[in-house]
Design a protein around this motif. Structure first.
Motif, PDB file in Angstrom:
ATOM      1  N   ALA A 211      33.630  47.684  12.850  1.00 36.87           N
ATOM      2  CA  ALA A 211      33.980  47.963  13.854  1.00 36.87           C
ATOM      3  C   ALA A 211      34.948  46.591  13.833  1.00 36.87           C
ATOM      4  CB  ALA A 211      33.251  48.651  15.784  1.00 36.87           C
ATOM      5  N   LEU A 212      34.564  45.307  13.415  1.00 33.75           N
ATOM      6  CA  LEU A 212      35.146  44.271  13.615  1.00 33.75           C
ATOM      7  C   LEU A 212      35.688  43.956  12.301  1.00 33.75           C
ATOM      8  CD1 LEU A 212      31.915  42.105  14.624  1.00 33.75           C
ATOM      9  CD2 LEU A 212      33.773  43.091  16.269  1.00 33.75           C
ATOM     10  N   ASN A 213      35.759  43.964  11.200  1.00 33.96           N
ATOM     11  CA  ASN A 213      36.332  44.556  10.475  1.00 33.96           C
ATOM     12  C   ASN A 213      38.168  44.808  10.973  1.00 33.96           C
ATOM     13  OD1 ASN A 213      37.236  43.458   7.677  1.00 33.96           O
ATOM     14  ND2 ASN A 213      36.849  45.776   7.090  1.00 33.96           N
ATOM     15  N   GLY A 214      39.051  43.682  10.480  1.00 36.33           N
ATOM     16  CA  GLY A 214      40.204  43.894  11.193  1.00 36.33           C
ATOM     17  C   GLY A 214      40.181  43.754  12.256  1.00 36.33           C
ATOM     18  N   ALA A 215      40.199  43.951  12.992  1.00 43.42           N
ATOM     19  CA  ALA A 215      39.998  44.271  14.643  1.00 43.42           C
ATOM     20  C   ALA A 215      41.081  43.894  15.343  1.00 43.42           C
ATOM     21  CB  ALA A 215      38.822  45.179  15.548  1.00 43.42           C
ATOM     22  N   THR A 216      41.200  43.836  16.683  1.00 43.85           N
ATOM     23  CA  THR A 216      42.078  43.030  17.503  1.00 43.85           C
ATOM     24  C   THR A 216      40.435  42.898  18.430  1.00 43.85           C
ATOM     25  OG1 THR A 216      43.915  43.820  17.052  1.00 43.85           O
ATOM     26  CG2 THR A 216      44.007  42.804  19.781  1.00 43.85           C
ATOM     27  N   ALA A 217      40.076  42.108  18.638  1.00 44.75           N
ATOM     28  CA  ALA A 217      38.869  42.154  19.431  1.00 44.75           C
ATOM     29  C   ALA A 217      38.836  40.662  20.539  1.00 44.75           C
ATOM     30  CB  ALA A 217      37.759  41.100  18.384  1.00 44.75           C
ATOM     31  N   CYS A 218      37.921  41.542  21.500  1.00 41.03           N
ATOM     32  CA  CYS A 218      38.289  40.655  23.001  1.00 41.03           C
ATOM     33  C   CYS A 218      37.235  40.003  23.653  1.00 41.03           C
ATOM     34  CB  CYS A 218      38.296  41.673  24.360  1.00 41.03           C
ATOM     35  SG  CYS A 218      38.617  40.629  25.368  1.00 41.03           S
ATOM     36  N   ALA A 219      36.627  39.132  24.186  1.00 39.70           N
ATOM     37  CA  ALA A 219      35.162  38.241  24.886  1.00 39.70           C
ATOM     38  C   ALA A 219      35.975  37.509  25.862  1.00 39.70           C
ATOM     39  CB  ALA A 219      35.028  37.637  23.588  1.00 39.70           C
ATOM     40  N   ALA A 220      35.247  37.097  26.340  1.00 36.71           N
ATOM     41  CA  ALA A 220      35.488  36.465  27.210  1.00 36.71           C
ATOM     42  C   ALA A 220      35.389  35.330  26.852  1.00 36.71           C
ATOM     43  CB  ALA A 220      33.979  36.188  28.952  1.00 36.71           C
ATOM     44  N   SER A 221      35.907  33.865  27.804  1.00 37.19           N
ATOM     45  CA  SER A 221      36.478  32.270  27.406  1.00 37.19           C
ATOM     46  C   SER A 221      34.994  31.910  27.395  1.00 37.19           C
ATOM     47  CB  SER A 221      37.682  32.278  27.629  1.00 37.19           C
ATOM     48  OG  SER A 221      37.797  30.783  27.233  1.00 37.19           O
ATOM     49  N   GLY A 222      34.782  30.967  26.415  1.00 39.12           N
ATOM     50  CA  GLY A 222      33.809  30.220  26.780  1.00 39.12           C
ATOM     51  C   GLY A 222      31.501  31.275  26.822  1.00 39.12           C
ATOM     52  N   SER A 223      32.385  31.770  26.318  1.00 38.86           N
ATOM     53  CA  SER A 223      30.790  32.735  26.268  1.00 38.86           C
ATOM     54  C   SER A 223      30.717  32.947  24.561  1.00 38.86           C
ATOM     55  CB  SER A 223      31.306  34.633  26.663  1.00 38.86           C
ATOM     56  OG  SER A 223      32.350  35.200  25.436  1.00 38.86           O
ATOM     57  N   SER A 224      29.113  33.087  24.721  1.00 34.26           N
ATOM     58  CA  SER A 224      28.659  33.095  22.787  1.00 34.26           C
ATOM     59  C   SER A 224      29.118  34.196  22.595  1.00 34.26           C
ATOM     60  CB  SER A 224      26.795  34.069  23.462  1.00 34.26           C
ATOM     61  OG  SER A 224      26.610  32.597  24.550  1.00 34.26           O
ATOM     62  N   ALA A 225      29.420  35.604  22.757  1.00 31.73           N
ATOM     63  CA  ALA A 225      30.694  35.901  22.157  1.00 31.73           C
ATOM     64  C   ALA A 225      31.994  35.734  21.796  1.00 31.73           C
ATOM     65  CB  ALA A 225      30.743  37.533  23.419  1.00 31.73           C
ATOM     66  N   GLU A 226      32.460  35.083  22.559  1.00 33.88           N
ATOM     67  CA  GLU A 226      33.436  34.063  21.812  1.00 33.88           C
ATOM     68  C   GLU A 226      32.837  33.727  20.632  1.00 33.88           C
ATOM     69  OE1 GLU A 226      37.159  30.771  22.843  1.00 33.88           O
ATOM     70  OE2 GLU A 226      35.124  31.199  24.167  1.00 33.88           O
ATOM     71  N   GLU A 227      32.125  32.678  21.142  1.00 33.07           N
ATOM     72  CA  GLU A 227      31.855  31.575  19.372  1.00 33.07           C
ATOM     73  C   GLU A 227      31.231  32.938  18.220  1.00 33.07           C
ATOM     74  OE1 GLU A 227      31.683  28.230  19.296  1.00 33.07           O
ATOM     75  OE2 GLU A 227      32.748  28.801  21.364  1.00 33.07           O
ATOM     76  N   GLU A 228      30.416  33.472  18.284  1.00 29.82           N
ATOM     77  CA  GLU A 228      30.790  34.894  17.389  1.00 29.82           C
ATOM     78  C   GLU A 228      31.468  35.261  16.456  1.00 29.82           C
ATOM     79  OE1 GLU A 228      28.531  37.311  14.482  1.00 29.82           O
ATOM     80  OE2 GLU A 228      27.475  34.980  16.314  1.00 29.82           O
ATOM     81  N   LEU A 229      32.317  35.951  17.648  1.00 28.58           N
ATOM     82  CA  LEU A 229      33.599  36.375  17.025  1.00 28.58           C
ATOM     83  C   LEU A 229      34.782  35.267  16.231  1.00 28.58           C
ATOM     84  CD1 LEU A 229      34.487  38.842  19.676  1.00 28.58           C
ATOM     85  CD2 LEU A 229      33.790  39.476  17.581  1.00 28.58           C
ATOM     86  N   LYS A 230      33.891  34.039  16.689  1.00 25.99           N
ATOM     87  CA  LYS A 230      34.608  32.848  15.566  1.00 25.99           C
ATOM     88  C   LYS A 230      34.551  33.451  14.160  1.00 25.99           C
ATOM     89  CE  LYS A 230      36.159  29.805  19.364  1.00 25.99           C
ATOM     90  NZ  LYS A 230      36.000  28.158  20.281  1.00 25.99           N
ATOM     91  N   THR A 231      33.298  33.649  13.902  1.00 21.68           N
ATOM     92  CA  THR A 231      32.735  34.259  12.687  1.00 21.68           C
ATOM     93  C   THR A 231      33.059  34.842  12.073  1.00 21.68           C
ATOM     94  OG1 THR A 231      30.844  35.127  13.195  1.00 21.68           O
ATOM     95  CG2 THR A 231      31.087  31.819  13.441  1.00 21.68           C
ATOM     96  N   ARG A 232      33.760  35.865  12.521  1.00 20.08           N
ATOM     97  CA  ARG A 232      33.910  37.660  12.055  1.00 20.08           C
ATOM     98  C   ARG A 232      35.132  37.478  11.771  1.00 20.08           C
ATOM     99  NH1 ARG A 232      29.352  40.596  12.255  1.00 20.08           N
ATOM    100  NH2 ARG A 232      27.581  39.761  13.435  1.00 20.08           N
ATOM    101  N   PRO A 233      35.135  38.538  10.562  1.00 21.97           N
ATOM    102  CA  PRO A 233      36.282  38.826   9.927  1.00 21.97           C
ATOM    103  C   PRO A 233      36.955  39.698  11.467  1.00 21.97           C
ATOM    104  CG  PRO A 233      35.012  40.304   8.622  1.00 21.97           C
ATOM    105  CD  PRO A 233      34.322  39.538   9.674  1.00 21.97           C
ATOM    106  N   VAL A 234      37.783  39.120  12.315  1.00 27.47           N
ATOM    107  CA  VAL A 234      38.303  39.938  13.173  1.00 27.47           C
ATOM    108  C   VAL A 234      40.413  39.935  12.175  1.00 27.47           C
ATOM    109  CG1 VAL A 234      37.261  40.110  14.819  1.00 27.47           C
ATOM    110  CG2 VAL A 234      38.241  38.683  14.821  1.00 27.47           C
ATOM    111  N   LYS A 235      40.883  40.646  12.927  1.00 32.01           N
ATOM    112  CA  LYS A 235      42.832  40.071  12.489  1.00 32.01           C
ATOM    113  C   LYS A 235      42.935  39.155  13.707  1.00 32.01           C
ATOM    114  CE  LYS A 235      46.776  42.405  12.508  1.00 32.01           C
ATOM    115  NZ  LYS A 235      47.372  43.657  13.039  1.00 32.01           N
TER     116      LYS A 235
END
Length: 339
Positions: A211-235
């Motif tokens: 799901a994350l590979n090349g995707a446009t991903a969304c997370a709340a600013s300042g959240s743990s999810a944002e930090e995780e997505l920074k390490t992922r191959p999202v578009k």
């Protein structure tokens, strides 16, 4: 006592469901239109106006995000003890005495997360798992439930609200991290969590990685999810003020995937039948109550309340009421065992 976000009515939970559904539909239609124009931050209590800078989703170049993530990983903070906190106590120190002197405890909470902290459209009451805990802490410290003030706090502003003295404590699905422990004090953990991914039901993705590979991903600013997505191959990574805004963007077709805490992911899937939670989880962690680093006696008092809240059965009752129907697993899995 609750701030203006909680105008009480006498309507029962089981009355007016059809009318409430129609009202939610109307609110959603208006909210979607306003959010699409960048003029709205969606709140559980209805539309809330915001400045363009606050209400507009923030798009960050992927290269910059990954560089920031790399710097964070090299900061040398990975070995901190997330369970570390002061011993529980019932003694009144300077911070607790100051709260009693002003005759109120101001608790920063979420009003956007179904079953955690949101306003019931039938009753007008703010309710949820974190809300029950916030009221229990406030009542134990002040001795009066009417002296507990619930104040809405955006995800990205949780630490700022504490440091600026705008709230006394934060009870808002806040994960304890090494970086945050440098900025605020935390209670002992009260909930275990991990990061999960939501996608539209029409998505062919079968796993988080897919799901994350090349995707446009969304997370709340300042959240743990944002930090995780920074390490992922999202578009592209889009950040918003509150978790629920990601759900709205997904409904609008502006993002492919949302990442958030497992409990919040389950609640969003329960709230909107057009999305689903994928198998797989990352970043196991724990949630805690946050407050000023200098308020040692307040931290000790909160830890005492958490001990009593769990051993007295209130934590389990809150879990069964708000989360069990949606997490569909054993409550004991989510209570962090003290180390």
């Amino acid at each position: 006592m609750v701030t203006s976000t909680s105008t009480s009515t006498s309507t029962g939970r089981d009355r007016g469901r059809g009318r409430a559904a129609a009202l939610r539909g109307a609110r959603t239609a208006v909210a979607l239109a306003l959010l699409a124009s960048g003029a709205l931050v969606l709140g559980a209590g209805g539309p809330q106006e915001s400045s363009p800078a606050a209400g507009t989703p923030r798009q960050v170049p992927l290269a910059a995000q990954q560089e920031q993530a790399g710097q964070s990983e090299q900061s040398g903070q990975a070995d901190c003890d997330l369970y570390r906190s002061v011993p529980p106590s019932t003694e009144d120190g300077p911070a607790v005495k100051a709260i009693k002197a002003k005759r109120s405890l101001v608790v920063g909470v979420d009003l956007n997360s179904y079953r955690w902290g949101s306003r019931n459209p039938n009753t007008g009451q703010v309710e949820g798992f974190d809300i029950d805990l916030a009221r229990a802490i406030g009542t134990a410290i002040t001795g009066d439930p009417d002296k507990v003030v619930l104040k809405a706090v955006p995800t990205a502003d949780r630490i700022k609200f504490i440091q600026e003295g705008r709230v006394d404590i934060i009870v808002r699905t806040m994960s304890i991290t090494c970086e945050r422990m440098e900025q605020v004090a935390f209670s002992r953990p009260y909930f275990t969590t991990s990061q999960r991914v939501l996608v539209p039901r029409s998505s062919p993705a079968k796993s988080m990685d897919e799901a994350l590979n090349g995707a446009t991903a969304c997370a709340a600013s300042g959240s743990s999810a944002e930090e995780e997505l920074k390490t992922r191959p999202v578009k592209q990574l889009i950040t918003v003020q509150n978790h629920l805004d990601c759900l709205v963007l997904m409904q609008l077709g502006k993002v492919d995937v949302t990442m958030t805490d497992d409990g919040l992911a389950a609640s969003q899937a329960a709230q909107d039948q057009t999305v689903r939670v994928l198998d797989g989880e990352v970043r196991p962690g724990v949630m805690g109550v946050a407050m000023l680093k200098t308020s040692t006696d307040l931290t000790a008092r909160v830890n005492q309340v958490l001990n009593d809240y769990y051993t007295g059965g209130s934590w389990r009752r809150a879990y069964d009421t708000w989360l069990k129907p949606y997490l569909l697993d054993d409550a004991d899995r989510h209570w962090p065992t003290p180390r």
